[in-house]
Scaffold this motif. Structure first.
Motif, PDB file in Angstrom:
ATOM      1  N   LEU A 181       0.849  -1.195   0.000  1.00 18.46           N
ATOM      2  CA  LEU A 181       0.000   0.000   0.000  1.00 18.46           C
ATOM      3  C   LEU A 181       0.885   1.245   0.000  1.00 18.46           C
ATOM      4  O   LEU A 181       1.763   1.398   0.843  1.00 18.46           O
ATOM      5  CB  LEU A 181      -0.920   0.009   1.220  1.00 18.46           C
ATOM      6  N   THR A 182       0.621   2.151  -0.945  1.00 18.90           N
ATOM      7  CA  THR A 182       1.396   3.380  -1.057  1.00 18.90           C
ATOM      8  C   THR A 182       0.454   4.574  -1.074  1.00 18.90           C
ATOM      9  O   THR A 182      -0.586   4.549  -1.747  1.00 18.90           O
ATOM     10  CB  THR A 182       2.226   3.388  -2.362  1.00 18.90           C
ATOM     11  N   LYS A 183       0.830   5.613  -0.328  1.00 16.19           N
ATOM     12  CA  LYS A 183       0.077   6.862  -0.396  1.00 16.19           C
ATOM     13  C   LYS A 183       0.758   7.757  -1.420  1.00 16.19           C
ATOM     14  O   LYS A 183       1.916   8.152  -1.260  1.00 16.19           O
ATOM     15  CB  LYS A 183       0.032   7.548   0.970  1.00 16.19           C
ATOM     16  N   VAL A 184       0.024   8.076  -2.479  1.00 21.58           N
ATOM     17  CA  VAL A 184       0.591   8.803  -3.611  1.00 21.58           C
ATOM     18  C   VAL A 184       0.230  10.278  -3.507  1.00 21.58           C
ATOM     19  O   VAL A 184      -0.951  10.643  -3.499  1.00 21.58           O
ATOM     20  CB  VAL A 184       0.076   8.236  -4.942  1.00 21.58           C
ATOM     21  N   ALA A 185       1.242  11.133  -3.425  1.00 20.61           N
ATOM     22  CA  ALA A 185       1.020  12.574  -3.435  1.00 20.61           C
ATOM     23  C   ALA A 185       0.686  13.024  -4.851  1.00 20.61           C
ATOM     24  O   ALA A 185       1.257  12.520  -5.832  1.00 20.61           O
ATOM     25  CB  ALA A 185       2.249  13.301  -2.931  1.00 20.61           C
ATOM     26  N   MET A 186      -0.254  13.971  -4.953  1.00 23.34           N
ATOM     27  CA  MET A 186      -0.640  14.494  -6.270  1.00 23.34           C
ATOM     28  C   MET A 186      -0.721  16.021  -6.196  1.00 23.34           C
ATOM     29  O   MET A 186      -1.802  16.608  -6.357  1.00 23.34           O
ATOM     30  CB  MET A 186      -1.969  13.877  -6.717  1.00 23.34           C
ATOM     31  N   PRO A 187       0.394  16.683  -5.935  1.00 18.47           N
ATOM     32  CA  PRO A 187       0.376  18.133  -5.713  1.00 18.47           C
ATOM     33  C   PRO A 187      -0.157  18.934  -6.890  1.00 18.47           C
ATOM     34  O   PRO A 187      -0.701  20.024  -6.705  1.00 18.47           O
ATOM     35  CB  PRO A 187       1.847  18.467  -5.421  1.00 18.47           C
TER      36      PRO A 187
END
Length: 514
Positions: free
Chosen positions: A468-474
């Motif tokens: 499980l990865t938390k993906v940043a989407m700035p």
């Protein structure tokens, strides 16, 4: 007020104390045209009938002189008649003239929609809360009249009629309510985690003692949940009060209406009791300054039910309850319009309102916000909104007004980040953000599509295989490694409120004729 069940009428004498904010030579007060008035006095001086008129429910009183800013005056208004009857309470407001199983009167009032003026002369707007209300309710012999606030004793007339005297501080305008029946009562007390002891009462119909005791047993654990997560019960020096009503329910301050017929639910608690009781925090302690801000009442309280399920049983219960709400989000119009609106313009779809979205979409927005900013900050923001401070204790706060803009400011203050983009998309646009996925070789690209191309730097969790990865989407987009043979699930725990074609198809199926 005197309530006359045989003729289904009420008659009353209201003494309203005002302080002028600016020079005034007239008063404008809301009073339903069904109720008169019959006579008015200002500071004890009776006015001629030509000095007041109430053709459209906006009672306009010509004052005997101009009152300067800061001056006080008392208007005494005699009124009465046949009040509006609620056809489908609590969605339709007014009086409910019902009977118990053995034929005795069972009476209740609701006024959230049409307003407090269907029962008493008032300022019918959320910010019209009086500092204090003293209620004197006269009923026929053998009936009881539990009401808001603290019981101040009962007077008995020679013919057996009784007058029930109550005093309540800072009541929500629509929270003043009549509840009349041959009630029986269960009493108890709750030792708060904040050190104070809170009296608790449940008034119920005769013959229901077993069910009534079972519901009363829910009072303390529900109260503890709210106190543990938000803060002190706001009216601990008055009471926790619940009364059985011939309609479903309403958050009448310290005398919550309950009419769920003791129905059991799979989550193990009575949702109606829990919902209305939670409005003591979201509605009565913190009152929305404008009907446009009513998601602060209903969205929060809708969310507090799965939050309670999570607190009691864990994530499976929480997810089940959230999923049920998600299937009811409509996204027809924005939840907030940043202007003054009426109650009907919020609750009624045919008047352009968001309707039930202030419940379900509001709840899901809070679910997403809690994940986005974390539990600690989420509850800190909630405390600020409810109490105006993060260290509430009995005696150091008072009922207050809240607004959407203020809430956004609290989120930014607590987190130290600017989350206005979050509220601009979820509150001020109807359509939900859509997350587009595209796989190419060993890469997964994610892209947020928003109404009006608004910025939406919402992160998202992605499960690649068992990782499980938390993906940043700035910038609203991101590309990550995802082997071509890996199983990929985006947002596997449904953290983020976003467009779902599956839900839209499901809703279309419900609308099709059978």
């Amino acid at each position: 007020m005197e309530v006359l069940p045989e003729t289904e009428q009420i008659k009353g004498l209201a003494r309203l104390a005002f302080t002028a904010k600016a020079p005034i030579d007239k008063l404008v007060i809301d009073l339903d045209t069904n109720l008169g008035p019959t006579a008015i006095a200002i500071d004890g001086q009776r006015l001629p009938a030509t000095a007041f008129a109430n053709p459209d429910g906006r009672l306009t009183i010509k004052l005997p002189r101009t009152y300067a800013a800061g001056e006080k005056l008392v208007a005494t208004i005699a009124y009465g008649g046949t009040p509006h009857v609620a056809v489908n309470a609590p969605w339709d407001d007014g009086m409910v003239w019902s009977k118990t199983r053995d034929g005795r009167p069972w009476i209740a009032s609701t006024s959230e929609g049409y307003g407090c003026d269907i029962l008493w002369p008032c300022l019918d707007f959320p910010t019209g809360e009086p500092d204090k209300v003293m209620l004197h309710i006269t009923v026929p012999k053998g009936l009881k009249a539990p009401a808001n606030g603290v019981f101040k004793g009962m007077d008995t007339e020679a013919d057996g009629r009784t007058t029930w005297n109550w005093e309540v501080r800072h009541p929500n305008t629509y929270a003043i309510a009549l509840n009349i029946a041959p009630y029986e009562v269960i009493e108890g007390s709750y030792k708060s985690r904040f050190g104070n002891t809170i009296p608790m009462f449940y008034w119920y119909l005769p013959g229901e003692e077993a069910q009534a005791k079972a519901l009363f047993a829910e009072f303390a654990p529900t109260l503890d949940f709210y106190e543990a997560n938000i803060g002190p019960y706001p009216f601990g020096d008055e009471k926790v009060g619940v009364v059985e009503t011939p309609h479903l329910g309403m958050e009448h301050q310290t005398i919550n209406a309950y009419g769920n017929a003791y129905r059991k639910a799979p989550e193990g608690f009575d949702w109606l009791f829990q919902h209305e009781f939670g409005h003591e925090w979201f509605g009565n302690q913190m009152t929305a300054a404008n009907w446009d801000d009513y998601w602060l009442h209903e969205g929060y309280e809708q969310y507090m039910q799965p939050a309670y399920g999570l607190w009691r049983e864990g994530f499976a219960r929480y997810a089940t309850m959230m999923d049920k709400q998600r299937n009811q989000v409509l996204n027809l119009v924005p939840m907030v319009r940043d202007r003054e609106v009426t109650e009907e313009e919020v609750y009624e779809l045919d008047k352009g309102g968001p309707g039930q979205d202030i419940y379900n979409k509001g709840s899901w927005m809070l679910h997403t916000l809690r994940w986005l900013i974390g539990d600690k900050d989420f509850w800190e923001v909630t405390r600020l909104e409810v109490y105006g401070r993060t260290d509430p204790k009995p005696g150091n706060f008072a009922p207050r007004y809240g607004s959407t803009r203020e809430y956004q400011g609290f989120v930014n203050k607590v987190t130290g980040k600017d989350y206005d983009w979050f509220f601009d998309v979820y509150l001020r646009r109807a359509a939900l953000p859509e997350l587009v996925e595209a796989r190419s070789g060993d890469k997964l690209t994610l892209l947020w599509i928003t109404p009006d191309n608004l910025p939406f730097p919402m992160p998202v969790e992605v499960m690649v295989g068992d990782r499980l990865t938390k993906v940043a989407m700035p910038d609203g987009t991101a590309t990550i490694d995802a082997p071509a043979d890996a199983h990929v699930v985006v947002d596997p725990y449904a953290r983020v409120l976003k467009r779902s074609k599956a839900v839209e198809d499901y809703q279309r199926g419900l609308r099709k004729p059978s």
